[in-house]
Design an enzyme around this catalytic site. Structure first.
Site, short mmCIF file in Angstrom:
data_model
loop_
_atom_site.label_atom_id
_atom_site.label_comp_id
_atom_site.label_asym_id
_atom_site.label_seq_id
_atom_site.Cartn_x
_atom_site.Cartn_y
_atom_site.Cartn_z
N LYS A 14 0.92 -1.36 0.05
CA LYS A 14 0.20 0.05 0.13
C LYS A 14 0.31 1.19 -0.26
O LYS A 14 0.41 1.75 -0.78
CB LYS A 14 -1.05 -0.07 0.86
CG LYS A 14 -1.97 -0.81 1.35
CD LYS A 14 -2.63 -0.92 2.23
CE LYS A 14 -1.83 -0.89 3.69
NZ LYS A 14 -2.21 -2.14 3.87
N ARG A 89 -9.86 1.19 8.35
CA ARG A 89 -9.16 -0.73 8.43
C ARG A 89 -10.77 -1.61 8.80
O ARG A 89 -10.44 -2.38 9.22
CB ARG A 89 -8.47 -0.48 9.41
CG ARG A 89 -7.33 -0.62 9.21
CD ARG A 89 -5.56 -0.64 10.15
NE ARG A 89 -4.43 -1.05 9.40
CZ ARG A 89 -3.69 -0.39 8.83
NH1 ARG A 89 -3.73 0.35 8.75
NH2 ARG A 89 -2.24 -0.91 9.37
N ARG A 128 10.85 -5.33 5.43
CA ARG A 128 10.83 -4.28 4.80
C ARG A 128 12.36 -3.18 5.78
O ARG A 128 12.16 -3.66 6.63
CB ARG A 128 9.28 -3.82 5.20
CG ARG A 128 9.24 -2.18 4.95
CD ARG A 128 7.35 -2.27 4.60
NE ARG A 128 6.50 -2.46 5.68
CZ ARG A 128 5.28 -2.24 5.78
NH1 ARG A 128 4.28 -2.26 5.12
NH2 ARG A 128 4.92 -2.32 7.46
N ARG A 163 10.71 -0.88 10.78
CA ARG A 163 9.71 -0.17 11.84
C ARG A 163 9.73 -1.19 12.86
O ARG A 163 9.89 -1.92 12.97
CB ARG A 163 8.26 -0.24 11.39
CG ARG A 163 7.74 1.10 10.31
CD ARG A 163 7.16 1.03 9.49
NE ARG A 163 5.39 -0.02 9.70
CZ ARG A 163 4.49 -0.03 9.59
NH1 ARG A 163 4.14 0.40 8.64
NH2 ARG A 163 3.22 -0.37 10.29
N ARG A 174 -0.96 -8.47 13.85
CA ARG A 174 -1.70 -7.59 12.24
C ARG A 174 -2.16 -8.62 11.64
O ARG A 174 -2.98 -7.79 11.14
CB ARG A 174 -0.53 -6.45 12.09
CG ARG A 174 0.04 -5.65 13.31
CD ARG A 174 1.09 -5.21 13.01
NE ARG A 174 1.36 -4.16 11.27
CZ ARG A 174 2.98 -4.38 10.40
NH1 ARG A 174 4.27 -4.61 11.54
NH2 ARG A 174 2.55 -3.85 9.91
P1 AMP Z 1 0.63 0.68 9.51
O1 AMP Z 1 1.43 1.75 8.80
O2 AMP Z 1 -1.08 1.76 8.54
O3 AMP Z 1 0.93 -0.49 9.14
O4 AMP Z 1 -0.11 0.96 10.59
C1 AMP Z 1 0.40 1.25 11.76
C2 AMP Z 1 -0.29 0.40 13.15
O5 AMP Z 1 -0.69 1.86 13.07
C3 AMP Z 1 -1.57 -0.21 13.05
O6 AMP Z 1 -0.76 -2.07 13.10
C4 AMP Z 1 -2.41 0.08 13.81
O7 AMP Z 1 -1.98 -0.23 15.65
C5 AMP Z 1 -2.21 1.51 14.09
N1 AMP Z 1 -3.70 2.33 12.23
C6 AMP Z 1 -2.93 3.15 11.29
N2 AMP Z 1 -4.32 2.70 11.06
C7 AMP Z 1 -5.07 2.73 11.38
C8 AMP Z 1 -6.29 2.87 11.42
N3 AMP Z 1 -7.61 3.26 10.03
N4 AMP Z 1 -7.63 2.59 12.05
C9 AMP Z 1 -6.47 2.23 13.59
N5 AMP Z 1 -4.94 2.17 13.53
C10 AMP Z 1 -4.81 2.02 12.64
#
Ligand code: AMP
Length: 222
Positions: A14, A89, A128, A163, A174
């Site tokens: 993404k 999400r 990554r 990360r 996740r």
């Molecule tokens: P990402 O960078 O999109 O993988 O997001 C990293 C972490 O941020 C996720 O595992 C969630 O804990 C939190 N997070 C990101 N976007 C959301 C969302 N739309 N709703 C809830 N938690 C989020």
């Protein structure tokens, strides 16, 4: 003007697709994960709250996430639409997004679903590395998209980082959350006839040409 939602498991690409769309289509990129990481880095109250959830691989509560996004939505007036990366999400967030866009006389125009086999996810995410420079945000993979110099971004020369939540234990959680909550959105958007599915296989390096091809093919077949 086109608003695109990117749907896909952790590590499905993404962020990479968002970076390409941002560059080639002059779109704004809204990534709630990046926003949270920025808040954590700046040690804000919001950051502190979010971190508890993020470190465990759980979703930050909807109320916090939706309010944060609302605050940012008006910063992107001049772009050619927005790419939403990591939001929504779950169904509640999807409904909130619909309303936020409706208030601006806009809508979700396309949901791009990056479909990747589960068994590749852990392997892709632990390998990554991302550019530490927020303005750049380039994404690498030690297996199939290596930087030219170890640990350094090809584009801007900044340090590459991993990360904190890209470790096997957190990714497993996740992935579970993705199956329990986010996957519902596939059906939700399918019913709205907005979903365009791209099947990706292991070790794929997503290119500018590929993203252009997806948009073209979606527009021709809608
Ligand atoms: P990402 O960078 O999109 O993988 O997001 C990293 C972490 O941020 C996720 O595992 C969630 O804990 C939190 N997070 C990101 N976007 C959301 C969302 N739309 N709703 C809830 N938690 C989020």
């Amino acid at each position: 003007m086109m608003n695109i939602v990117l749907l896909g498991a952790p590590g499905s690409g993404k962020g990479t697709v968002s970076n390409l769309l941002e560059k080639t289509q002059n779109m704004a990129h809204i990534a709630t994960g990046d926003m949270f990481r920025e808040e954590i880095k700046n040690k804000t109250e919001l950051g502190k709250k979010a971190q508890e959830y993020i470190d465990k691989g759980n979703l930050v509560p909807d109320e916090i996430t939706i309010n944060m996004l609302k605050g940012k939505m008006n910063e992107y007036k001049d772009s050619n639409g927005v790419v939403f990366d990591g939001f929504p999400r779950n169904i509640k967030q999807a409904e909130a997004l619909e309303q936020m866009l409706k208030d601006k006389n806009q809508k979700v125009d396309l949901v791009l679903f990056l479909d990747i086999p589960d068994e590749e996810i852990i392997y892709r995410t632990v390998k990554r590395r991302i550019c530490s420079n927020k303005e750049c945000g380039a994404i690498y993979n030690l297996e199939y998209k290596k930087p030219k110099v170890d640990g350094i971004c090809d584009i801007c020369g900044s340090k590459l980082i991993q990360r904190k939540d890209d470790n096997e234990e957190t990714i497993t959680e996740r992935l579970k959350v993705y199956h329990e909550q986010t996957k519902e959105l596939i059906k939700y958007y399918e019913e709205k006839k907005l979903l365009y599915r791209v099947k990706l296989h292991a070790n794929i390096n997503i290119t500018e040409e590929m993203t252009k091809e997806w948009l073209k093919s979606y527009n021709e077949n809608r």
